[in-house]
Design an enzyme around this catalytic site. Sequence first.
Site, short mmCIF file in Angstrom:
data_model
loop_
_atom_site.label_atom_id
_atom_site.label_comp_id
_atom_site.label_asym_id
_atom_site.label_seq_id
_atom_site.Cartn_x
_atom_site.Cartn_y
_atom_site.Cartn_z
N ARG A 76 0.85 -1.19 0.00
CA ARG A 76 0.00 0.00 0.00
C ARG A 76 0.88 1.23 0.00
O ARG A 76 1.81 1.35 0.81
CB ARG A 76 -0.88 -0.03 1.24
N ARG A 145 -2.92 6.21 9.69
CA ARG A 145 -2.91 5.76 8.30
C ARG A 145 -3.02 6.95 7.35
O ARG A 145 -2.99 8.10 7.76
CB ARG A 145 -4.09 4.80 8.07
N LYS A 214 -4.74 0.41 14.63
CA LYS A 214 -4.71 1.40 13.54
C LYS A 214 -5.43 2.67 13.96
O LYS A 214 -6.32 2.65 14.83
CB LYS A 214 -5.35 0.82 12.30
N LYS A 216 -7.11 6.36 12.20
CA LYS A 216 -7.45 6.94 10.90
C LYS A 216 -8.00 8.36 11.04
O LYS A 216 -8.74 8.65 11.97
CB LYS A 216 -8.48 6.06 10.19
N CYS A 435 -15.21 -3.82 -1.39
CA CYS A 435 -13.84 -4.02 -0.91
C CYS A 435 -13.16 -5.05 -1.79
O CYS A 435 -13.78 -5.65 -2.66
CB CYS A 435 -13.86 -4.49 0.54
N CYS A 441 -7.56 -11.11 -0.10
CA CYS A 441 -7.76 -10.76 1.30
C CYS A 441 -7.89 -11.99 2.16
O CYS A 441 -8.74 -12.85 1.94
CB CYS A 441 -9.00 -9.90 1.46
N CYS A 480 -16.46 -9.27 4.44
CA CYS A 480 -16.50 -9.63 5.86
C CYS A 480 -16.92 -8.38 6.63
O CYS A 480 -17.03 -7.31 6.08
CB CYS A 480 -15.14 -10.15 6.33
N CYS A 484 -14.37 -2.51 5.14
CA CYS A 484 -13.40 -1.75 4.37
C CYS A 484 -14.02 -0.83 3.31
O CYS A 484 -13.42 0.16 2.92
CB CYS A 484 -12.40 -2.69 3.71
C1 SRM Z 1 -7.95 -1.79 0.27
C2 SRM Z 1 -9.02 -1.54 1.35
C3 SRM Z 1 -10.43 -1.78 0.84
C4 SRM Z 1 -10.70 -1.22 -0.53
O1 SRM Z 1 -11.39 -1.93 -1.27
O2 SRM Z 1 -10.25 -0.10 -0.86
C5 SRM Z 1 -8.84 -2.37 2.58
C6 SRM Z 1 -8.40 -3.65 2.53
C7 SRM Z 1 -8.11 -4.41 3.65
N1 SRM Z 1 -8.36 -4.07 4.92
FE1 SRM Z 1 -9.45 -2.51 5.47
N2 SRM Z 1 -9.20 -1.72 3.70
C8 SRM Z 1 -9.49 -0.46 3.37
C9 SRM Z 1 -10.18 0.47 4.10
C10 SRM Z 1 -10.77 0.18 5.31
C11 SRM Z 1 -11.81 0.96 5.90
C12 SRM Z 1 -12.48 2.20 5.30
C13 SRM Z 1 -11.78 3.45 5.73
O3 SRM Z 1 -10.72 3.38 6.41
O4 SRM Z 1 -12.30 4.51 5.41
C14 SRM Z 1 -12.17 0.32 7.07
C15 SRM Z 1 -13.30 0.72 8.04
C16 SRM Z 1 -12.96 1.88 8.91
C17 SRM Z 1 -12.31 1.37 10.18
O5 SRM Z 1 -11.08 1.26 10.19
O6 SRM Z 1 -13.07 1.07 11.12
C18 SRM Z 1 -11.32 -0.84 7.18
C19 SRM Z 1 -11.37 -1.74 8.18
C20 SRM Z 1 -10.53 -2.85 8.26
C21 SRM Z 1 -10.47 -3.74 9.40
C22 SRM Z 1 -11.32 -3.63 10.68
C23 SRM Z 1 -10.67 -2.67 11.63
C24 SRM Z 1 -11.42 -2.67 12.94
O7 SRM Z 1 -11.29 -1.70 13.68
O8 SRM Z 1 -12.12 -3.64 13.23
C25 SRM Z 1 -9.51 -4.71 9.07
C26 SRM Z 1 -9.12 -5.92 9.94
C27 SRM Z 1 -8.16 -5.52 11.03
O9 SRM Z 1 -7.65 -4.39 11.04
O10 SRM Z 1 -7.94 -6.38 11.89
C28 SRM Z 1 -9.02 -4.38 7.78
C29 SRM Z 1 -8.04 -5.10 7.06
C30 SRM Z 1 -7.83 -5.01 5.72
C31 SRM Z 1 -6.91 -5.96 4.95
C32 SRM Z 1 -5.52 -5.42 5.05
C33 SRM Z 1 -7.03 -7.43 5.35
C34 SRM Z 1 -6.00 -7.94 6.35
O11 SRM Z 1 -5.86 -7.30 7.41
O12 SRM Z 1 -5.35 -8.94 6.05
C35 SRM Z 1 -7.50 -5.79 3.54
C36 SRM Z 1 -6.54 -6.04 2.39
C37 SRM Z 1 -7.29 -6.71 1.26
C38 SRM Z 1 -6.52 -6.76 0.01
O13 SRM Z 1 -6.26 -7.90 -0.49
O14 SRM Z 1 -6.17 -5.70 -0.53
N3 SRM Z 1 -9.64 -3.25 7.31
N4 SRM Z 1 -10.47 -0.90 6.07
C39 SRM Z 1 -8.98 -0.14 1.98
C40 SRM Z 1 -7.59 0.41 2.03
C41 SRM Z 1 -7.56 1.76 2.73
C42 SRM Z 1 -6.22 2.41 2.71
O15 SRM Z 1 -5.79 2.86 1.61
O16 SRM Z 1 -5.56 2.44 3.75
S1 SF4 Z 2 -13.86 -5.94 4.36
FE1 SF4 Z 2 -13.05 -7.84 4.99
S2 SF4 Z 2 -12.97 -8.94 3.12
FE2 SF4 Z 2 -13.16 -6.88 2.53
S3 SF4 Z 2 -11.13 -6.22 2.28
FE3 SF4 Z 2 -11.70 -5.68 4.31
S4 SF4 Z 2 -11.00 -7.35 5.48
FE4 SF4 Z 2 -10.99 -8.07 3.42
#
Ligand code: SRM
Ligand code: SF4
Lengths: 570, 631
Positions: A76, A145, A214, A216, A435, A441, A480, A484
């Site tokens: 990233r 982030r 994390k 944000k 997502c 993922c 899930c 995201c």
């Molecule tokens: C690429 C992206 C989704 C997308 O389709 O664009 C993404 C993709 C992933 N997110 Fe996310 N998240 C992305 C925005 C978000 C958002 C939206 C936002 O930030 O506005 C959220 C919800 C907001 C939040 O943080 O509450 C989000 C909440 C999560 C979570 C749950 C965090 C939590 O507090 O529970 C995880 C899992 C974790 O962190 O344990 C996670 C984890 C992941 C991971 C890294 C999976 C992992 O931990 O192994 C995913 C990678 C998938 C892949 O193959 O690329 N991602 N993730 C976004 C990248 C953002 C960036 O450039 O940094």
């Molecule tokens: S929402 Fe769940 S399945 Fe989708 S990218 Fe985030 S961690 Fe992966």
Amino acid sequence: MSDEKLALTPVEGIKARSNYLRGTLLQSLADGATGALAEDDTHVSKFHGFYQQDDRDYREERRRQMLEPDHQFMIRARVPGGICTPVQWLALDAIAQKWANGTIRLTTRQAFQLHGVIKRNLQPVISAINDSLLDTIAACGDVNRNVMCTPLPESSPIHRQVCVDAQAVSRHLTPHTTAYHEIWLGKKRVAGTADTALAEDHEPIYGATYLPRKFKMSFAIPPRNDVDVYAHDLNFIAIVEDNLLSGYNVAVGGGMGATHGDPATYPRLADVIGFCTPDQVLSVSEAIITIQRDHGDRTERKHARLKYTLDDHGLDWLHTQFEARAGFRLAPQRPFSFTHNGDRLGWQQTSDGLWHLGLFIQNGRVADLAGATQLSGLREIARILQGEFRLTPNQNVVISGIADRDRAAIDALVEQHGLDSWNRLSPLRLHSMACVGFPTCGLSMAESERYLPELVGQLESLMAAHGLAEQAITIRMTGCPNGCARPYLAEIGLVGKGPGLYNLHLGAAFNGTRLNTLYRESVHEGDILSVLDGLFAMFATTRNDGETFGDFLHRTGVVTAGTEQGKIGQ
Amino acid sequence: MFNALRADNSPFTQPQIDSLQQSLGNLDESQSAWLSGFIAGRLAGPPSRSLGHSLGHSLAGAAQLPLPVAAANPNSAPAEGERLQVFFASQTGNGEGIAQSLAADAERAGLVVELKSLAVLRPASLKKLEYAAFVISTHGEGDPPDDALELFEYLQGPRAAQLGQLRFCVLALGDRSYGKFCEAGRKLEHLLLARGASVFAPRVECDIDYEQPATGWSASVLSFAVANLAPGSGQVLPKLALAPLAAHLSVVPQAARWSRARPFSAAVERVQKITGLDSDKDVFHLELSLEGSGITYEPGDALGVWAPNAHELVDEVLRALDIAADAAVVLDDHRHTIHEVLIRKRELTRLSQETVQGYAELAQNRELGNHFAQLDDEQRRDFIEQRQFVDLVTDFPLAAGIRVSASELASVLRPLAPRSYSIASSQASVDEQVHLTVATLYAPGSSKKRTGVASSFLNQHLAAGDEVHVFLEPNHRFRLPEDRTTPLILISAGTGIAPYRGFLQQLQAEGSSPATWLIFGNPHLRTDFLYQREWLELRKSGLLDHIDCAFSRDQNEKRYVQHVLREQGARLNQWLEQGARLYICGGLGMGREVELALRDVLCSERGLDTGQAAECVAELRRQGRLLKDLY
Ligand code: SRM
Ligand code: SF4
Ligand SMILES: Cc1cc2nc3c(=O)[nH]c(=O)nc-3n(C[C@H](O)[C@H](O)[C@H](O)COP(=O)(O)OP(=O)(O)OC[C@H]3O[C@@H](n4cnc5c(N)ncnc54)[C@H](O)[C@@H]3O)c2cc1C
Ligand SMILES: Cc1cc2nc3c(=O)[nH]c(=O)nc-3n(C[C@H](O)[C@H](O)[C@H](O)COP(=O)(O)O)c2cc1C
């Protein structure tokens, strides 16, 4: 209060042992017998901006072949405020061709992702990204982030000021460790043993174990809520009075992530807690982040985000803590209002007379496909663009700063490479977001990016049948409950539960000020379609003028209970 | 059978030959075998080599001799303790089997016989040898088996004693598809003769269908021994004689029910590709069941596999030669259709010079005949390796108006031989199963994707539930050390990794954990690290101390296992100084490179010159600390 008697999470131990994020990364990279990193290093690596993954489509086959999983890495790149020069775009494009899977992924946080990078290419990729003056450090991990910022307000001067503030915060909160330069950029290793390295490395804001989780941040410029300002830990809502930026309302404690069947986890909208002036942004950020650093729960990662710290201690506690650390009180918040949380696509002109073209990139995946060679198209555009690229919070891209005379040239390329979908596709599709999910993922339970386009197609025909073809509805899918694609802020939210199974959430506000509500649990495509068909029918016949789908569902009591937000401020 | 004799290939004049053929022509095979031994026994000193040679050919094919009773021997005044010494130098066990049955027959004939591997023959003791029979195969590219290296070095060296007292004979095993046919056997005879020893029976050279000629040779050895050596004194003898026999066989001879000639029909339990998607190699893991066979193997042994030719290939050949599939052929007194014969009894994929020349004559294809005639050995080998018989008949068709009969076709083709596969399992862990690691061989050069007969049969035509004919090929030159604390350096490329899987299964099952170091090479990490999961598990569990890989195509400049050895020279030397055993398994080329690298390391780490380093390597081999299984 994080209960001291409880054991810290293993990740805390790894951070503590990592010697400011070195871990054993160098040994892991040198191990030629596996495409994977040592277990502990898979956590350390996140702080450097990459995740160990494997192609889940081939897991079973490779298990039978007695081969390890097809390990590969997602990298990233941080793009503060989503602003990226044509040169940087071209660099990233080249990297994707040479070392990744040949596609560029625009994320929901205005950043870039590359998929399918194998271990021995990590070093070249990361140093190449740095050469392009983007970086990957702190793109993931328990740190702040990528900082988001509304990419395209009407007023350019305001945008410029807000971006400056956003980028300043981003810089201020970037980790100081030299490990990153040492490992990836070949800068000389910090002299001496690990211990003297410890002495020389330090993290003024984070400390040696960084944050519990994390963190944000986002900057929104009303009336646009494209960044989903209520979805992040710390947010600044620009307050513009007489065309001047007087400061920001501060909103804290937002987050989407939840876990199926665990009521202790939930999406939460940020609370607006007051107002600060632009010059106070850094101290506000530092104060909030250190509160979370010291009081966030380090014994349970599912409970470690600021939103839970806040709910555990309450707002008054927060204000006291804040004042103690910042040395001042926040002023009372000021009025503002939002109209929408999606992107405005197509041509727009800003106060400075320059033109901007918002392009729709389905689920942010920039690729060359039969009929739409968008990757090549954007490459061509980057070669002639005088202005800049702006990644949007909804996985789209704005080609920005185009002079009147250059519009035709851009239009030609856009049409030639199938980038003109913004003026062809249905409002539903243009407001859809998924997502990544399968196959990369590691957490996905159901298809997302690969499936939503198809489902939207089916819904389009249903809506057309009810004469709703022109109706904009926000629809978001995730594989899930981590959220995201911020699915809990979509009028139609689909959250993966298992193969082909989704939880159907309905009734968020079109402007992102109200969460949606779980309406049906674990439903297949068939049920999703029939449920929505019925609701579309009702909506088509009994909605009020200009009423959005989400508001309609609430007015008619189809859903209730979605947390109200944002009325604060009116 | 004496029409092999010609004035130009024998010391005889044409009239002599005519009368020889007249008087000897109607002897049956066993009679002439007996006679040959008898004559040889009478001859003072060696018969002329060319005589030996031509007789050698005529003898090939002699049948099992009804054992003459010792009494039947008229005139012999045997000295005390005259023994028949039977030596073998065998890599894949064929020669060892022959030597064993010869020794056994000799005992039954009441002779005092000693059976030894050349590995345990002290060159010094050659001086005391009087009657010796040598069974020796050729390996590498015309090289003797490892067990004979020391003897060859000695005989070629300046210290070698005169051996006037020694009377010997040689059975040379080989394969005509290789350049230097039976080179080791020829050389051994030559070296012994050069030291003044004499042959008592002509050398016999065997191609891969060695059973018949070998039996003929044994017969002549026996008849000579019976005629010239002291009979044992009755009952006690077998034990006396058996003692050395057991002592020098490091394998307990296997449940002799199953052999190359009588293979066991094993049920296939699993056929699994183990190279990843878009690998350019097709390597498979096979699990066969030995249930009910009583076959027991040790890690390091190989399994012989009989594989039929593919129907499509056979049809293609018959079509090209316009021969009816059901045309009859008589082979060892049985009628078969040519189709059956080509499927089960003849080599179609591996050519030999004889086949090429034989076909050129049959087809009267001058182009082929002339072309092949003017190739040198090197070029002939390449010609052979880059073609299969079907390529031959399509590239060099029958001359106009020429027809080839089914039996003519059968006669120019070599008998089908089994293929060997290193066993990739340990019974301590898989019980009655045996595992193989098989790479589909795509014929080099051939325009269409021609495949090897056995590897493609195993990988592409077998499925769970099928049966395959197998037999054990013990290889006690490639075993775990008795002392399970000896550090092990396991070097391999490609399928050469197979025996090490067996080694580690064995160690794990026993709970012994010597220092172990796996060095492996193949094209790509992502798709070609055979059994990767298991190696990583073993490393995690601590049973495997180091894994060093050379994936040749994962970086710009090619990288192979020999590069790893050079990079890791310090550790390699240190391990060797700690008494490590070094195993090398895989392709011949890799084996050569690894030995060179080993030498370089000894030079750089111990400051030796190449000569000293080479001596060091030789010493390691003599100590049994440098073990090779190369193919
Ligand atoms: C690429 C992206 C989704 C997308 O389709 O664009 C993404 C993709 C992933 N997110 Fe996310 N998240 C992305 C925005 C978000 C958002 C939206 C936002 O930030 O506005 C959220 C919800 C907001 C939040 O943080 O509450 C989000 C909440 C999560 C979570 C749950 C965090 C939590 O507090 O529970 C995880 C899992 C974790 O962190 O344990 C996670 C984890 C992941 C991971 C890294 C999976 C992992 O931990 O192994 C995913 C990678 C998938 C892949 O193959 O690329 N991602 N993730 C976004 C990248 C953002 C960036 O450039 O940094
Ligand atoms: S929402 Fe769940 S399945 Fe989708 S990218 Fe985030 S961690 Fe992966
Ligand atoms: C002790 C031992 C252990 C072995 N272990 C393994 C193992 O574990 N795994 C494994 O996959 N293999 C192993 N082999 C090799 C195996 O025995 C076969 O040689 C291999 O599988 C090819 O046999 P084939 O019948 O498929 O090909 P073949 O039909 O024998 O030959 C196919 C092609 O090879 C070419 N060719 C013909 N003659 C020659 C020649 N003289 N030299 C080179 N190429 C020639 C021709 O183009 C021919 O069409 C081992 C060999 C030995 C001796
Ligand atoms: C790797 C390898 C190399 C061989 N090279 C030769 C050779 O150069 N010349 C030859 O005549 N036979 C060669 N052969 C054939 C063997 O000599 C033949 O298979 C013989 O029956 C083996 O007898 P053994 O099992 O006693 O070693 C080779 C066999 C193998 C497996």
